[in-house]
Design a protein around this motif. Structure first.
Motif, PDB file in Angstrom:
ATOM      1  N   ALA A  86       0.408  -1.465  -0.187  1.00  0.00           N
ATOM      2  CA  ALA A  86      -0.033  -0.081  -0.440  1.00  0.00           C
ATOM      3  C   ALA A  86       1.304   1.460  -0.254  1.00  0.00           C
ATOM      4  O   ALA A  86       1.886   1.521   0.134  1.00  0.00           O
ATOM      5  CB  ALA A  86      -0.632   0.184   1.241  1.00  0.00           C
ATOM      6  N   PHE A  87       0.420   2.683  -0.520  1.00  0.00           N
ATOM      7  CA  PHE A  87       1.120   4.168  -0.194  1.00  0.00           C
ATOM      8  C   PHE A  87       0.507   4.271   0.705  1.00  0.00           C
ATOM      9  O   PHE A  87      -0.361   4.892   1.393  1.00  0.00           O
ATOM     10  CB  PHE A  87       0.821   4.432  -1.271  1.00  0.00           C
ATOM     11  CG  PHE A  87       1.008   3.952  -2.360  1.00  0.00           C
ATOM     12  CD1 PHE A  87       2.283   4.944  -3.109  1.00  0.00           C
ATOM     13  CD2 PHE A  87       0.277   3.266  -3.360  1.00  0.00           C
ATOM     14  CE1 PHE A  87       3.131   4.547  -4.687  1.00  0.00           C
ATOM     15  CE2 PHE A  87       0.671   2.869  -4.946  1.00  0.00           C
ATOM     16  CZ  PHE A  87       1.729   3.294  -5.222  1.00  0.00           C
ATOM     17  N   THR A  88       1.956   4.192   1.786  1.00  0.00           N
ATOM     18  CA  THR A  88       1.274   3.925   2.977  1.00  0.00           C
ATOM     19  C   THR A  88       2.785   6.351   3.338  1.00  0.00           C
ATOM     20  O   THR A  88       3.439   6.078   3.026  1.00  0.00           O
ATOM     21  CB  THR A  88       1.458   3.298   4.328  1.00  0.00           C
ATOM     22  OG1 THR A  88       2.857   3.095   4.690  1.00  0.00           O
ATOM     23  CG2 THR A  88       0.968   2.798   4.253  1.00  0.00           C
ATOM     24  N   GLU A  89       2.128   6.468   4.648  1.00  0.00           N
ATOM     25  CA  GLU A  89       2.957   7.687   5.268  1.00  0.00           C
ATOM     26  C   GLU A  89       4.652   6.889   5.434  1.00  0.00           C
ATOM     27  O   GLU A  89       5.563   7.658   5.746  1.00  0.00           O
ATOM     28  CB  GLU A  89       2.294   8.666   6.197  1.00  0.00           C
ATOM     29  CG  GLU A  89       1.916   9.360   5.976  1.00  0.00           C
ATOM     30  CD  GLU A  89       1.247  10.389   6.689  1.00  0.00           C
ATOM     31  OE1 GLU A  89       0.722  10.372   7.721  1.00  0.00           O
ATOM     32  OE2 GLU A  89      -0.356  10.478   6.143  1.00  0.00           O
ATOM     33  N   ASP A  90       3.922   6.244   6.195  1.00  0.00           N
ATOM     34  CA  ASP A  90       5.616   5.525   7.127  1.00  0.00           C
ATOM     35  C   ASP A  90       6.370   4.560   6.065  1.00  0.00           C
ATOM     36  O   ASP A  90       7.550   4.015   6.086  1.00  0.00           O
ATOM     37  CB  ASP A  90       5.310   4.422   7.944  1.00  0.00           C
ATOM     38  CG  ASP A  90       4.857   5.110   9.551  1.00  0.00           C
ATOM     39  OD1 ASP A  90       5.164   6.203   9.539  1.00  0.00           O
ATOM     40  OD2 ASP A  90       4.210   4.743  10.123  1.00  0.00           O
ATOM     41  N   THR A 140      10.731  -2.847  -3.054  1.00  0.00           N
ATOM     42  CA  THR A 140       9.620  -1.783  -3.814  1.00  0.00           C
ATOM     43  C   THR A 140       9.434  -0.848  -2.325  1.00  0.00           C
ATOM     44  O   THR A 140       9.062  -1.737  -1.649  1.00  0.00           O
ATOM     45  CB  THR A 140       8.965  -2.158  -4.928  1.00  0.00           C
ATOM     46  OG1 THR A 140       8.997  -2.971  -5.943  1.00  0.00           O
ATOM     47  CG2 THR A 140       8.183  -0.732  -4.841  1.00  0.00           C
ATOM     48  N   VAL A 141       9.925   0.144  -2.537  1.00  0.00           N
ATOM     49  CA  VAL A 141       9.450   0.695  -0.997  1.00  0.00           C
ATOM     50  C   VAL A 141       8.048   1.991  -1.332  1.00  0.00           C
ATOM     51  O   VAL A 141       8.573   2.856  -2.797  1.00  0.00           O
ATOM     52  CB  VAL A 141      10.194   1.425  -0.197  1.00  0.00           C
ATOM     53  CG1 VAL A 141       9.981   2.165   0.390  1.00  0.00           C
ATOM     54  CG2 VAL A 141      11.145   0.312   0.104  1.00  0.00           C
ATOM     55  N   ARG A 142       7.316   1.495  -1.124  1.00  0.00           N
ATOM     56  CA  ARG A 142       6.381   2.444  -1.524  1.00  0.00           C
ATOM     57  C   ARG A 142       5.543   3.595  -0.667  1.00  0.00           C
ATOM     58  O   ARG A 142       5.533   3.290   0.339  1.00  0.00           O
ATOM     59  CB  ARG A 142       4.935   2.471  -1.906  1.00  0.00           C
ATOM     60  CG  ARG A 142       4.838   1.483  -3.084  1.00  0.00           C
ATOM     61  CD  ARG A 142       3.610   0.218  -3.107  1.00  0.00           C
ATOM     62  NE  ARG A 142       3.684  -0.184  -4.562  1.00  0.00           N
ATOM     63  CZ  ARG A 142       3.613  -1.644  -4.272  1.00  0.00           C
ATOM     64  NH1 ARG A 142       4.638  -2.011  -3.763  1.00  0.00           N
ATOM     65  NH2 ARG A 142       4.223  -2.069  -5.699  1.00  0.00           N
ATOM     66  N   HIS A 143       5.629   5.014  -0.523  1.00  0.00           N
ATOM     67  CA  HIS A 143       4.869   6.694   1.001  1.00  0.00           C
ATOM     68  C   HIS A 143       4.097   6.785  -0.225  1.00  0.00           C
ATOM     69  O   HIS A 143       3.538   7.367  -1.830  1.00  0.00           O
ATOM     70  CB  HIS A 143       6.275   7.475   0.510  1.00  0.00           C
ATOM     71  CG  HIS A 143       7.566   6.394   1.534  1.00  0.00           C
ATOM     72  ND1 HIS A 143       8.643   5.970   0.913  1.00  0.00           N
ATOM     73  CD2 HIS A 143       7.858   6.834   2.370  1.00  0.00           C
ATOM     74  CE1 HIS A 143       9.599   5.766   1.940  1.00  0.00           C
ATOM     75  NE2 HIS A 143       8.980   5.902   2.908  1.00  0.00           N
ATOM     76  N   LEU A 144       3.464   7.283   1.138  1.00  0.00           N
ATOM     77  CA  LEU A 144       2.295   9.020   0.366  1.00  0.00           C
ATOM     78  C   LEU A 144       2.311   9.828   1.410  1.00  0.00           C
ATOM     79  O   LEU A 144       3.103  10.006   1.978  1.00  0.00           O
ATOM     80  CB  LEU A 144       1.146   8.322   0.917  1.00  0.00           C
ATOM     81  CG  LEU A 144      -0.156   9.328   0.951  1.00  0.00           C
ATOM     82  CD1 LEU A 144      -0.402   8.896  -0.878  1.00  0.00           C
ATOM     83  CD2 LEU A 144      -1.282   8.909   1.367  1.00  0.00           C
ATOM     84  N   LEU A 145       3.805  10.589   0.579  1.00  0.00           N
ATOM     85  CA  LEU A 145       3.916  11.751   0.852  1.00  0.00           C
ATOM     86  C   LEU A 145       2.656  13.084   0.809  1.00  0.00           C
ATOM     87  O   LEU A 145       2.263  13.451  -0.642  1.00  0.00           O
ATOM     88  CB  LEU A 145       4.992  11.790  -0.178  1.00  0.00           C
ATOM     89  CG  LEU A 145       6.165  10.818   0.252  1.00  0.00           C
ATOM     90  CD1 LEU A 145       7.666  11.124  -0.473  1.00  0.00           C
ATOM     91  CD2 LEU A 145       6.667  10.794   1.435  1.00  0.00           C
ATOM     92  N   THR A 146       2.883  14.447   1.495  1.00  0.00           N
ATOM     93  CA  THR A 146       2.111  15.362   1.599  1.00  0.00           C
ATOM     94  C   THR A 146       3.423  16.685   1.293  1.00  0.00           C
ATOM     95  O   THR A 146       4.346  16.541   2.027  1.00  0.00           O
ATOM     96  CB  THR A 146       1.377  15.792   2.538  1.00  0.00           C
ATOM     97  OG1 THR A 146       0.629  14.860   2.186  1.00  0.00           O
ATOM     98  CG2 THR A 146       0.873  17.385   2.393  1.00  0.00           C
TER      99      THR A 146
END
Length: 151
Positions: A68-72, A85-91
């Motif tokens: 999933a795309f997560t903040e952590d 793979t590393v997925r991020h959700l960034l603001t």
């Protein structure tokens, strides 16, 4: 009396002290908030021994089906321990879209390297980063199929 000390009447134009200075001050830059999904892909640097055993034991927690795309950050890899793979959700808050894209790319790389270093994992080659701004994603409106309801 020099020309600078001469009294001015209200109708005479004002000459700025610095002729190269802008006539009006620049408007303050406005910042914008953008949300990104980032994906960083890399290759393991041939983990062996205790590290390999530890990664294989935890592989179920890092399976692609739980990604999933997560903040952590969500770190996924397969049992072959070749790629990850590393997925991020960034603001990101930045004055321009270009700067926001660059900031998201940099932040994703830094966070990914921290995750990998904390796990004791080294990688080989460059990490590949892709960023997608959610504000730029357009969805298609659903088209009607042209069917008429029977009445």
């Amino acid at each position: 009396m020099t020309t600078d000390q001469r009294p001015r009447d209200a109708a005479s134009p004002r000459i700025p002290a610095d002729p190269l200075a802008p006539a009006t001050p620049a408007a303050p830059a406005t910042s914008q908030t953008r949300t990104y999904r980032t994906e960083v892909v890399g290759q393991f640097d041939r983990p062996s021994g205790e590290l390999r055993q530890r990664l294989l034991a935890a592989q179920g927690e890092h399976d692609v089906f739980s990604s999933a795309f997560t903040e952590d950050g969500c770190w996924t890899y397969g049992p072959t321990l070749t790629r990850f793979t590393v997925r991020h959700l960034l603001t990101v808050v930045s004055p321009s879209t270009v700067e926001a894209n660059d900031d998201a790319r940099t932040e994703a790389l830094l966070r990914t390297m921290t995750i990998l270093q904390d796990a004791g994992v080294s990688w080989r080659g460059d990490l590949s980063v892709s960023v997608t701004c959610l504000q730029d994603v357009r969805t298609r409106a659903s088209k009607r199929t042209g069917r008429r309801s029977s009445s």
